[in-house]
Design a protein around this motif. Structure first.
Motif, PDB file in Angstrom:
ATOM      1  N   LEU A  78      -9.087   0.128   3.373  1.00 45.34           N
ATOM      2  CA  LEU A  78      -8.358  -1.097   3.687  1.00 45.34           C
ATOM      3  C   LEU A  78      -7.434  -0.912   4.884  1.00 45.34           C
ATOM      4  CD1 LEU A  78      -7.440  -2.438   0.124  1.00 45.34           C
ATOM      5  CD2 LEU A  78      -9.045  -3.442   1.752  1.00 45.34           C
TER       6      LEU A  78
ATOM      7  N   SER B  51       0.825  -1.204   0.000  1.00 44.76           N
ATOM      8  CA  SER B  51       0.000   0.000   0.000  1.00 44.76           C
ATOM      9  C   SER B  51       0.862   1.259   0.000  1.00 44.76           C
ATOM     10  CB  SER B  51      -0.938   0.006   1.205  1.00 44.76           C
ATOM     11  OG  SER B  51      -0.208   0.022   2.425  1.00 44.76           O
TER      12      SER B  51
ATOM     13  N   SER C 280     -16.049   0.008  -3.716  1.00 45.71           N
ATOM     14  CA  SER C 280     -15.178  -0.913  -2.982  1.00 45.71           C
ATOM     15  C   SER C 280     -15.919  -1.654  -1.885  1.00 45.71           C
ATOM     16  CB  SER C 280     -13.983  -0.151  -2.381  1.00 45.71           C
ATOM     17  OG  SER C 280     -14.409   0.703  -1.322  1.00 45.71           O
TER      18      SER C 280
ATOM     19  N   VAL D  69     -11.319  -9.192   2.355  1.00 42.77           N
ATOM     20  CA  VAL D  69     -11.006  -8.286   3.448  1.00 42.77           C
ATOM     21  C   VAL D  69     -12.156  -8.284   4.436  1.00 42.77           C
ATOM     22  CG1 VAL D  69     -10.495  -5.920   4.059  1.00 42.77           C
ATOM     23  CG2 VAL D  69      -9.632  -6.856   1.922  1.00 42.77           C
TER      24      VAL D  69
END
Length: 398
Positions: free
Chosen positions: A122, A15, A69, A194
């Motif tokens: 995230l 990331s 998302s 996730v």
């Protein structure tokens, strides 16, 4: 537990590396803007309109991708965004016509919009223990990448011209896109999905309603700060080249000091984890307006350098604390819809600032306009003081 730690460590690296590449997409255009002004004989107003259009596209698609998302794979959204942005910058660098350059930059803006709202969500989900430090490390890679771009860009501008710089910016994202599109991302827990935060199953609309009026008030204060910082950072190379008469390559090097100062974001992130994030945000944002005002004065060249460095240090300090406050204000800290909406509105306000800056610079000159743009940051800081003393800010003082 060891396997989960390795996955989180791998996610943190991926990331942060992705952030470094993605931030190039936001500052490549301002860096080459002085040369675009000369080649296409653009006024400051038109230059500001180009920047505003680019950021406006980012604003719209930030919300759409952030909301998406919550329903679709974040890895596919981010990976596809990198590939689209890279192809856009490559096309802008290789296109011989102005229309081709502008249309390619528009496509690049759509791709660039995917990363931030999705990755913030995230990080909030996968790094719950020390989120301030995680956000600080994440922001550091972005600042380092922009610093490297300005340092290398000064050389590339004199060697390859603005087309070469835009094309070079498009190359790293091709690799990043493929990394995020891997079938089993290293950061994903078992099963490849996730984990959503508690209470996230009711849908993004309920999360947005749950954020309430306090989020709107905080967003206005943040937007005013962004009105200043976006205009200053986007027009900084042009200001140094046109008003201070620096060569474009030297203007790029000097502009990099802002992002060198931004390396302090790691320290700010650790401070935000220990102290009330709203207090940290007040301390960091309170220095921005005075620094912009001082920078607008007719200082000797050597005195400009520490001012720009400090501006970058305090501006970088706002990021981790702001993200922690936003997470607390939202009913779902990890909701992609909440982060997408916030980033979209802030980006939209930021999109207006280059156009407004350019319009004012055409009539008032760059120096006076730079001085006036210290005022929104001051107004935003005063609103934060009011926010701190309301019932919205009360839980964030502890």
């Amino acid at each position: 537990m060891a396997g989960m730690g390795r996955r989180l460590s791998s996610f943190g690296f991926l990331s942060s590396l992705g952030h470094g590449v993605n931030d190039l997409y936001f500052f490549a255009l301002p860096m080459v803007l002085p040369l675009l002004l000369k080649e296409y004989a653009l006024s400051y107003r038109l230059a500001g309109l180009v920047l505003a259009s680019y950021l406006g596209i980012v604003a719209i698609f930030s919300y759409l991708f952030g909301r998406g998302s919550d329903r679709f794979s974040p890895w596919i959204l981010i990976g596809g965004g990198f590939l689209l942005a890279s192809m856009g910058f490559l096309g802008a660098g290789l296109s011989p016509a102005r229309a081709g350059v502008l249309s390619s930059l528009a496509a690049a803006a759509v791709g660039a919009a995917t990363f931030h709202p999705v990755i913030y969500s995230l990080i909030a989900r996968l790094e719950p223990v020390r989120p301030g430090r995680a956000f600080g490390s994440f922001e550091l890679y972005g600042g380092l990448a922009i610093l490297a771009m300005y340092l290398a860009g000064g050389l590339l501008l004199s060697w390859m011209g603005w087309r070469g710089v835009l094309a070079a910016v498009g190359v790293p994202g091709l690799a990043m896109g493929l990394l995020f599109l891997r079938p089993a991302p290293a950061a994903a827990p078992a099963g490849g999905k996730v984990q959503a935060p508690a209470g996230a199953g009711a849908g993004p609309e309920r999360g947005l309603r749950g954020a309430g009026a306090g989020l709107v008030f905080f967003l206005v204060a943040s937007g005013l700060r962004f009105l200043t910082t976006t205009a200053v950072t986007n027009f900084l190379p042009t200001y140094l080249a046109m008003d201070r008469q620096l060569p474009p390559s030297l203007a790029a090097y000097v502009s990099g000091l802002v992002f060198a100062g931004g390396a302090a974001v790691v320290w700010w992130g650790a401070v935000a984890d220990r102290g009330p994030p709203l207090t940290v945000l007040l301390l960091a944002s309170g220095a921005l307006a005075p620094l912009v005002f001082v920078f607008s004065l007719r200082l000797p060249f050597w005195a400009i350098l520490p001012v720009l460095f400090l501006f970058g240090a305090f501006n970088g300090g706002c990021g981790p604390a702001q993200n922690l406050v936003l997470s607390a204000l939202g009913s779902r800290a990890g909701s992609g819809a909440v982060f997408g909406l916030l980033l979209a509105v802030i980006s939209l306000i930021g999109a207006l600032s280059p156009a407004l800056f350019g319009l004012l610079a055409d009539h008032l000159g760059l120096e006076t306009t730079m001085r006036l743009f210290a005022l929104p940051a001051l107004a935003g800081w005063l609103l934060l003081l009011v926010f701190q003393r309301t019932s919205w800010g009360l839980p964030l003082r502890r």
